[in-house]
Motif scaffolding. Structure first.
Motif, PDB file in Angstrom:
ATOM      1  N   TYR A 613       0.792  -1.220   0.000  1.00  0.00           N
ATOM      2  CA  TYR A 613       0.000   0.000   0.000  1.00  0.00           C
ATOM      3  C   TYR A 613       0.831   1.279   0.000  1.00  0.00           C
ATOM      4  N   TYR A 614       2.147   1.157  -0.001  1.00  0.00           N
ATOM      5  CA  TYR A 614       2.988   2.347  -0.094  1.00  0.00           C
ATOM      6  C   TYR A 614       3.584   2.445  -1.491  1.00  0.00           C
ATOM      7  N   LYS A 615       3.727   3.674  -1.909  1.00  0.00           N
ATOM      8  CA  LYS A 615       4.241   3.906  -3.262  1.00  0.00           C
ATOM      9  C   LYS A 615       5.181   5.109  -3.227  1.00  0.00           C
ATOM     10  N   LYS A 616       6.277   4.996  -3.973  1.00  0.00           N
ATOM     11  CA  LYS A 616       7.215   6.117  -4.094  1.00  0.00           C
ATOM     12  C   LYS A 616       6.835   6.918  -5.340  1.00  0.00           C
ATOM     13  N   ILE A 617       6.656   8.236  -5.161  1.00  0.00           N
ATOM     14  CA  ILE A 617       6.359   9.109  -6.301  1.00  0.00           C
ATOM     15  C   ILE A 617       7.363  10.270  -6.313  1.00  0.00           C
ATOM     16  N   PHE A 618       7.346  11.019  -7.400  1.00  0.00           N
ATOM     17  CA  PHE A 618       8.179  12.225  -7.526  1.00  0.00           C
ATOM     18  C   PHE A 618       7.258  13.432  -7.539  1.00  0.00           C
ATOM     19  N   VAL A 619       7.674  14.482  -6.799  1.00  0.00           N
ATOM     20  CA  VAL A 619       6.866  15.703  -6.726  1.00  0.00           C
ATOM     21  C   VAL A 619       7.755  16.911  -7.023  1.00  0.00           C
ATOM     22  N   ASP A 620       7.079  18.006  -7.424  1.00  0.00           N
ATOM     23  CA  ASP A 620       7.808  19.251  -7.655  1.00  0.00           C
ATOM     24  C   ASP A 620       7.859  20.056  -6.366  1.00  0.00           C
ATOM     25  N   ASP A 621       8.299  21.322  -6.484  1.00  0.00           N
ATOM     26  CA  ASP A 621       8.443  22.154  -5.286  1.00  0.00           C
ATOM     27  C   ASP A 621       7.110  22.440  -4.608  1.00  0.00           C
ATOM     28  N   ASN A 622       6.019  22.318  -5.359  1.00  0.00           N
ATOM     29  CA  ASN A 622       4.691  22.574  -4.792  1.00  0.00           C
ATOM     30  C   ASN A 622       4.027  21.301  -4.249  1.00  0.00           C
TER      31      ASN A 622
END
Length: 753
Positions: A613-622
């Protein structure tokens, strides 16, 4: 003189010839078999006490004794019947000559039969005449040659008549005095010594004066010979004769009947504890009277000693003699649906497989598996739940999903390996196996739970006392740690009524089961010492709305548990449990740098998997989710988010829960999914009273978007609904749904009517 000798030669030769013929044609090896065939079957408890006896083929009570003959009885019989028994070789010729003289000259009938001759006579009852007496003499000589004196005496006493249909001294001891032969007094022993002399004329119910005279005559003889002293003599004279005959105990009648049918021995020693059996029979019968007021007519109880695997109490029905309610049916060996009783074992094997720990979270939302749509018994759903809570609440959905992950075939063959049943078709049950579609006997359920109590060492319950336990080799199918964690979980089940107050004082790991249609109610309780299996219901298979495992069977379980001896209060933690770290939220092996906690987990199990149930994602500065196509991807940051299945999120949304912490980035997440039908499903749609039933399409629409529906490429409708009814005929179909954001779901299915 010579003439007389010549005359006698031929008769003497003829006499020797006849004697030789009788002697050599008398099959001495057949003697014990002849007697063996006549005995009743006696069934004993674990201490050697009689719990049941069957009439023999001649409708007689005729017990066999293999014990040493009690000294008082031995002395009494020899002094009354055959004082030179240990001196002669089967025939007392002095007495024989005296008897011939008295019969021929004095015209007075006197006997000369030795104990050995009476054994020969009892082999094949014959008309009383001189020739038959002659045959008995020859046979007695051969018997004396081939058997020890005490063996001959035992044969006589085991087959002596004692009045009516009572045969054998052991039978007479129980039915006249209600005691074992080695407990007989001098008065009782002398009575049993004289009674076979004329059992047709005298017994304890008639001609007591004659019987009393004979007994007292023998007592006087023993006193005169200084075998008994004056005080013993006077006390024995005052002993009254029994004035009635008693009956044998009749405990565990279903087991008694079963072992008599299964085994060929005349004396069968079981593992039953008579004291516990009597108590539990009474509790069960009283409780059955209460159940009958609710229309529940039958019950069965099985008690197993976990240390020895011995069955200590065996109650096939509420009352063997309850003919009106099928009391003679043996519920212990009847196959019945176990309801939820298999869930603890799936829980344990899934721990060993590394699929779960007790705190691992699993979905609990309406799910669809091919043509199988399980529901929780309480009609409630929790969205996401710890598997230990799912077991405590006996939720169906999480365990059907867990069985799908573990593999229904694999679990089926785990049960087959443990129980050894002949069934070899797991496809017959599929995922519904965990809900009780495969039937089991109470013995099989007892073996499963007793094996769990023995930390995964499964041994078949035994009901015949074989004298040694060396054969009980380890038969381990679960790790000790997984077994302990399972027992510790089911210890927390809510108890019925006031029993909840005794959880700490009287810890019991227990589980209930209620079959489909409320035909079977089960409760199984486990402590380090005992496994107790309760079944309630109707042997006819009739369901009853009042029947539940928790109350109908559970209340009886705790009543019986209270009277069981306790040696060890709680299960001791095994040494194969080690501490591991799991994530705090979902309870799986730690993988990411997120809040964690320590739990106990079996060292012998496969490594616990990381959270699905955990997932690694990429996010921007916001904090917005981006991928490699985004212009800001070079400045990306990693973020770990919860990513529960869409079915779970859909459930939370529909039930008004805050899903902000488990939804991730709503703008990037696909918001639709077809929940039912599943892709590739072949659906058989039955008819209802109004004709054809509709197919109900179920979907998840997380963002409450407008959805565009297409069937086989043709536009159907635009709607925000999460369900849609379609009236479809036989054939193959492709369903496509497109959201207003452009997400698309597509499945293929087939309708069979």
């Amino acid at each position: 003189m010579k003439k007389i000798c010549k005359i006698l030669v031929l008769p003497i030769i003829l006499l020797f010839g006849i004697s030789g013929y009788i002697y050599f044609n008398f099959n001495i090896y057949n003697v014990e078999k002849i007697f063996e065939d006549r005995y009743s079957v006696s069934v004993l408890d674990d201490k050697g006490e009689i719990i049941g006896v069957s009439l023999n083929k001649d409708e007689q009570w005729h017990l066999k004794s293999i014990d040493e003959i009690p000294e008082k009885l031995k002395i009494s019989v020899i002094n009354y019947e055959d004082k030179d028994f240990y001196k002669h070789f089967g025939v007392d010729f002095t007495s024989l000559i005296r008897a011939v003289r008295d019969n021929l000259i004095k015209r007075r009938k006197t006997g000369a039969s030795t104990i050995t001759m009476q054994v020969a006579k009892s082999l094949k009852p014959k008309e009383r005449n001189i020739f038959n007496k002659y045959i008995e003499i020859i046979q007695a000589i051969k018997i004396d040659k081939f058997f020890e004196k005490d063996e001959i005496l035992r044969m006589y006493l085991n087959n002596a008549p004692y009045g009516g249909n009572i045969v054998g001294y052991k039978t007479a001891s129980y039915l006249y005095f209600q005691k074992k032969p080695d407990e007989l007094t001098w008065g009782e022993s002398t009575l049993l010594a004289v009674l076979p002399n004329s059992p047709g004329l005298m017994n304890v119910e008639k001609n007591q004066n004659k019987l009393l005279k004979k007994r007292d005559f023998l007592l006087k003889k023993l006193y005169d010979k200084k075998i008994i002293n004056k005080r013993q003599y006077e006390i024995s004279l005052k002993e009254p004769l029994p004035d009635k005959r008693y009956s044998f105990k009749n405990l565990a009648p279903h087991l008694t009947r079963r072992v008599i049918e299964e085994r060929k021995e005349k004396i069968i020693k079981t593992t039953i504890d008579s004291e516990l059996q009597e108590k539990i029979e009474k509790i069960s019968k009283d409780y059955s009277d209460f159940l009958k007021t609710q229309g529940i007519k039958n019950l069965s109880v099985l008690l197993i000693d976990n240390k020895s695997s011995e069955i200590k109490s065996y109650i096939g029905s509420q009352d063997f003699y309850d003919f009106e309610n099928n009391g003679q049916v043996d519920g212990i060996i009847a196959k019945r649906s176990p309801g939820s009783l298999l869930k603890p074992f799936l829980y344990a094997v899934a721990i060993d497989e590394g699929l779960i720990a007790p705190c691992s979270k699993v979905p609990d939302v309406p799910l669809y598996f091919v043509n199988f749509s399980p529901q929780n018994a309480n009609k409630k759903y929790y969205g996401i739940v710890e598997i230990q809570d799912a077991l405590i609440k006996s939720l169906n959905i999480p365990f059907v999903e867990l069985l799908k992950e573990y593999g229904e075939e694999k679990f089926f063959y785990f049960l087959k390996e443990v129980l050894g049943f002949s069934d070899d078709n797991p496809a017959r049950y599929g995922l519904s196996l965990i809900l009780g579609t495969k039937e089991f006997t109470m013995e099989e359920i007892g073996k499963l739970y007793s094996g769990l109590a023995n930390f995964g060492d499964f041994r078949s319950p035994i009901y015949i006392d074989v004298g040694t336990r060396n054969f009980l080799k380890e038969n381990r199918h679960l790790s000790k740690g997984a077994s302990y964690l399972t027992l510790n979980t089911i210890k927390k089940l809510e108890r019925p009524g006031m029993e909840t107050l005794y959880k700490e004082k009287n810890p019991i790991s227990w589980k209930t089961g209620t079959s489909h249609g409320r035909r079977d109610g089960w409760a199984v309780g486990v402590t380090p010492d005992w496994t107790l299996v309760i079944w309630v219901g109707n042997f006819t298979g009739e369901g009853n709305s009042n029947l539940t495992g928790v109350y109908s069977a559970g209340n009886l379980l705790f009543r019986i548990m209270k009277i069981l001896p306790k040696k060890q209060k709680e299960f001791q933690k095994p040494n194969d449990l080690v501490k591991i770290k799991v994530d705090e939220e979902t309870g799986y092996r730690l993988k990411y740098q997120i809040p964690s906690k320590e739990i106990l987990y079996p060292n012998d199990a496969k490594p616990l998997r990381t959270s699905p149930y955990y997932k690694k994602i990429f996010v921007d500065d916001n904090g917005q989710e981006i991928d490699s196509r985004d212009k800001n991807f070079l400045n990306r940051k990693e973020k770990i988010i919860l990513n529960y299945p869409i079915e779970v999120i859909n459930f939370f949304i529909r039930n008004g829960f805050d899903v902000s912490n488990i939804f991730g980035n709503a703008s990037k997440k696909k918001g639709i999914k077809i929940i039912y039908p599943t892709n590739g499903l072949r659906i058989t749609i039955p008819k209802d009273f109004d004709g054809e039933k509709d197919l109900i399409i179920k979907i998840a629409n997380l963002k409450n978007q407008n959805l565009y529906w297409y069937l086989n490429g043709k536009y159907l409708d635009k709607t925000r609904d999460r369900e849609k009814n379609l009236k479809l005929g036989n054939g193959k179909y492709q369903l496509t749904i497109i959201s207003e954001e452009g997400d698309m779901e597509k499945i293929n299915f087939e309708i069979l009517r």
